[in-house]
Motif scaffolding. Structure first.
Motif, PDB file in Angstrom:
ATOM      1  N   GLN A 164     -58.073  20.953  53.395  1.00 43.39           N
ATOM      2  CA  GLN A 164     -56.911  21.818  53.193  1.00 43.39           C
ATOM      3  C   GLN A 164     -56.913  22.418  51.785  1.00 43.39           C
ATOM      4  OE1 GLN A 164     -53.099  20.409  55.515  1.00 43.39           O
ATOM      5  NE2 GLN A 164     -54.078  18.614  54.617  1.00 43.39           N
ATOM      6  N   ASP A 165     -57.209  21.609  50.794  1.00 43.50           N
ATOM      7  CA  ASP A 165     -57.229  22.097  49.413  1.00 43.50           C
ATOM      8  C   ASP A 165     -58.259  23.215  49.246  1.00 43.50           C
ATOM      9  OD1 ASP A 165     -55.280  20.272  48.763  1.00 43.50           O
ATOM     10  OD2 ASP A 165     -56.648  18.860  47.783  1.00 43.50           O
ATOM     11  N   PHE A 166     -59.437  23.035  49.830  1.00 45.35           N
ATOM     12  CA  PHE A 166     -60.504  24.031  49.687  1.00 45.35           C
ATOM     13  C   PHE A 166     -60.090  25.367  50.309  1.00 45.35           C
ATOM     14  CE2 PHE A 166     -64.183  26.327  51.256  1.00 45.35           C
ATOM     15  CZ  PHE A 166     -65.023  26.349  50.150  1.00 45.35           C
ATOM     16  N   LEU A 181     -58.996  30.872  50.802  1.00 45.15           N
ATOM     17  CA  LEU A 181     -58.459  31.845  51.747  1.00 45.15           C
ATOM     18  C   LEU A 181     -56.938  31.963  51.716  1.00 45.15           C
ATOM     19  CD1 LEU A 181     -60.787  31.047  54.794  1.00 45.15           C
ATOM     20  CD2 LEU A 181     -60.983  32.929  53.175  1.00 45.15           C
ATOM     21  N   GLY A 182     -56.288  31.148  50.902  1.00 42.95           N
ATOM     22  CA  GLY A 182     -54.843  31.243  50.777  1.00 42.95           C
ATOM     23  C   GLY A 182     -54.078  30.700  51.969  1.00 42.95           C
ATOM     24  N   TRP A 183     -54.702  29.862  52.771  1.00 42.63           N
ATOM     25  CA  TRP A 183     -54.052  29.352  53.974  1.00 42.63           C
ATOM     26  C   TRP A 183     -52.933  28.367  53.640  1.00 42.63           C
ATOM     27  CZ3 TRP A 183     -58.966  28.008  57.350  1.00 42.63           C
ATOM     28  CH2 TRP A 183     -59.546  29.204  57.804  1.00 42.63           C
ATOM     29  N   ARG A 184     -51.949  28.334  54.531  1.00 42.97           N
ATOM     30  CA  ARG A 184     -50.928  27.295  54.525  1.00 42.97           C
ATOM     31  C   ARG A 184     -51.112  26.476  55.785  1.00 42.97           C
ATOM     32  NH1 ARG A 184     -51.275  28.693  50.192  1.00 42.97           N
ATOM     33  NH2 ARG A 184     -49.670  29.539  48.781  1.00 42.97           N
ATOM     34  N   TRP A 185     -50.348  25.392  55.935  1.00 41.40           N
ATOM     35  CA  TRP A 185     -50.660  24.432  56.986  1.00 41.40           C
ATOM     36  C   TRP A 185     -49.414  23.952  57.711  1.00 41.40           C
ATOM     37  CZ3 TRP A 185     -55.845  24.035  57.438  1.00 41.40           C
ATOM     38  CH2 TRP A 185     -56.582  24.462  56.327  1.00 41.40           C
ATOM     39  N   TRP A 218     -73.440  30.089  66.115  1.00 38.37           N
ATOM     40  CA  TRP A 218     -72.275  30.959  66.053  1.00 38.37           C
ATOM     41  C   TRP A 218     -71.737  30.937  64.635  1.00 38.37           C
ATOM     42  CZ3 TRP A 218     -70.449  34.374  69.481  1.00 38.37           C
ATOM     43  CH2 TRP A 218     -70.837  34.251  70.828  1.00 38.37           C
ATOM     44  N   GLN A 219     -71.530  32.116  64.060  1.00 34.66           N
ATOM     45  CA  GLN A 219     -70.989  32.239  62.720  1.00 34.66           C
ATOM     46  C   GLN A 219     -69.554  32.758  62.806  1.00 34.66           C
ATOM     47  OE1 GLN A 219     -72.635  31.214  60.130  1.00 34.66           O
ATOM     48  NE2 GLN A 219     -71.734  32.128  58.302  1.00 34.66           N
ATOM     49  N   ILE A 220     -68.626  32.069  62.118  1.00 34.15           N
ATOM     50  CA  ILE A 220     -67.232  32.474  62.098  1.00 34.15           C
ATOM     51  C   ILE A 220     -66.991  33.373  60.884  1.00 34.15           C
ATOM     52  CG2 ILE A 220     -64.839  31.706  62.176  1.00 34.15           C
ATOM     53  CD1 ILE A 220     -66.574  30.688  64.494  1.00 34.15           C
ATOM     54  N   HIS A 221     -66.396  34.540  61.116  1.00 35.48           N
ATOM     55  CA  HIS A 221     -66.072  35.493  60.054  1.00 35.48           C
ATOM     56  C   HIS A 221     -64.557  35.551  59.884  1.00 35.48           C
ATOM     57  CE1 HIS A 221     -70.045  37.788  59.916  1.00 35.48           C
ATOM     58  NE2 HIS A 221     -70.207  36.911  60.894  1.00 35.48           N
ATOM     59  N   PHE A 222     -64.088  35.426  58.652  1.00 39.33           N
ATOM     60  CA  PHE A 222     -62.670  35.579  58.347  1.00 39.33           C
ATOM     61  C   PHE A 222     -62.463  36.855  57.537  1.00 39.33           C
ATOM     62  CE2 PHE A 222     -63.163  30.944  58.853  1.00 39.33           C
ATOM     63  CZ  PHE A 222     -62.253  30.744  59.877  1.00 39.33           C
ATOM     64  N   ALA A 223     -61.501  37.666  57.959  1.00 41.33           N
ATOM     65  CA  ALA A 223     -61.194  38.916  57.265  1.00 41.33           C
ATOM     66  C   ALA A 223     -60.400  38.634  56.006  1.00 41.33           C
ATOM     67  CB  ALA A 223     -60.418  39.842  58.191  1.00 41.33           C
ATOM     68  N   VAL A 224     -60.850  39.171  54.874  1.00 39.42           N
ATOM     69  CA  VAL A 224     -60.191  38.938  53.584  1.00 39.42           C
ATOM     70  C   VAL A 224     -60.064  40.257  52.825  1.00 39.42           C
ATOM     71  CG1 VAL A 224     -61.074  36.577  53.431  1.00 39.42           C
ATOM     72  CG2 VAL A 224     -62.364  38.445  52.378  1.00 39.42           C
ATOM     73  N   SER A 225     -59.203  40.263  51.833  1.00 41.93           N
ATOM     74  CA  SER A 225     -59.001  41.462  51.016  1.00 41.93           C
ATOM     75  C   SER A 225     -59.993  41.555  49.872  1.00 41.93           C
ATOM     76  CB  SER A 225     -57.570  41.484  50.459  1.00 41.93           C
ATOM     77  OG  SER A 225     -56.633  41.504  51.506  1.00 41.93           O
ATOM     78  N   CYS A 266     -63.035  35.338  46.882  1.00 42.37           N
ATOM     79  CA  CYS A 266     -63.244  34.180  47.764  1.00 42.37           C
ATOM     80  C   CYS A 266     -64.511  33.425  47.387  1.00 42.37           C
ATOM     81  CB  CYS A 266     -63.322  34.633  49.222  1.00 42.37           C
ATOM     82  SG  CYS A 266     -61.775  35.253  49.896  1.00 42.37           S
ATOM     83  N   ALA A 267     -65.569  34.167  47.089  1.00 45.82           N
ATOM     84  CA  ALA A 267     -66.835  33.532  46.715  1.00 45.82           C
ATOM     85  C   ALA A 267     -66.683  32.725  45.426  1.00 45.82           C
ATOM     86  CB  ALA A 267     -67.921  34.593  46.570  1.00 45.82           C
ATOM     87  N   ARG A 268     -66.012  33.306  44.430  1.00 46.55           N
ATOM     88  CA  ARG A 268     -65.822  32.586  43.156  1.00 46.55           C
ATOM     89  C   ARG A 268     -64.945  31.344  43.360  1.00 46.55           C
ATOM     90  NH1 ARG A 268     -68.630  36.217  42.955  1.00 46.55           N
ATOM     91  NH2 ARG A 268     -69.942  34.479  43.612  1.00 46.55           N
TER      92      ARG A 268
END
Length: 273
Positions: A45-47, A52-56, A224-231, A236-238
């Protein structure tokens, strides 16, 4: 496995009404969810919050499971069961089927394997499979996560199969999931050297050739590769590097990342979708 797919049990304030529930009978053949098996729930969750800015929010199956939210929309399921169930740490796409037993039987008849299931996870059933080139995927029969239609329209994630032969793989999955048939809402086309899977007009999966079955590097083998759409791909890489992950490849539009637990995923610019 797709342990986070079931809707919340009971009716509390803010809980879905029955008319909001979508089942796999109405979306047969389409990708319906993505799920990550991990070893450490809090670290996972922390990662993903940092990257990606996710909440849970909690999931029906208990303390080892969470549902990730992006701007309030369900994005993915997290199951911290890799060590407990001796499963690989990995992102896995799940496809909607009306009958899990039939889908598993079809996969086996065509050279695929069933690693887990079908198992019951009320309000549905799940199985974890591998196609005949070894790429892992899941199937789900039953009710989908609340707000699934919002998830589909927002398209926060899409999937791509890197495989040995795109045309051959499309036949394998098409025969299991009834793509391009009257019972499925999916259409298949071959364009630009890859196979495109459309659901209600939207591209929801891509299949391309070139993976090497016996390659020593798992990222080169069929998967299978999962792609997440980001701004912001670079941000995200850093963030991934800063929080114990790694960057496998990166350009302005896309980056392939590994999380701190070793699971591989891709972030793709929203403008490049």
């Amino acid at each position: 496995m797709n342990q986070d797919l079931p809707v919340s049990g009971g009716r509390s304030e803010g809980a879905p009404r029955r008319r909001d529930v979508v089942s796999t009978h109405s979306v047969f053949g389409a990708p319906c969810w993505v799920s990550l098996t991990s070893r450490d729930l809090e670290a996972t969750q922390d990662f993903y919050t940092a990257v990606l800015g996710w909440r849970w929010r909690g999931a029906k199956l208990g303390e080892h499971f969470r549902i990730a939210l992006a701007n309030g929309v369900p994005v993915a399921g997290i199951a911290a069961v890799a060590a407990m169930w001796q499963m690989a740490v990995a992102w896995t796409p799940y496809f909607a089927v009306p009958d899990a037993d039939v889908a598993v039987a079809r996969a086996r008849e065509r050279g695929g394997t069933a690693a887990v299931g079908p198992l019951s996870f009320p309000p549905g059933r799940a199985a974890l499979l591998a196609d005949r080139d070894g790429a892992t995927f899941g199937i789900w029969q039953g009710e989908l996560v609340y707000n699934w239609e919002v998830w589909r329209r927002a398209r926060p994630a899409f999937i791509r199969l890197h495989t040995r032969d795109a045309f051959d793989s499309a036949i394998f999955y098409g025969e299991i999931l009834d793509w391009a048939s009257e019972v499925s809402g999916c259409e298949v086309e071959y364009a630009g050297g890859e196979v495109l899977l459309r659901y209600q007009g939207d591209v929801v999966a891509r299949i391309d050739s070139g993976a090497v079955e016996a390659a020593p590097d798992p990222s080169v083998r069929p998967h299978w590769q999962i792609h997440f759409a980001v701004s912001d791909v670079a941000a995200c890489a850093r963030a991934a590097e800063k929080h114990g992950g790694s960057v496998l490849s990166e350009d302005e539009q896309e980056a392939v990342l590994r999380d701190a637990d070793g699971a591989q995923f891709t972030v793709t610019s929203r403008s490049h979708r």
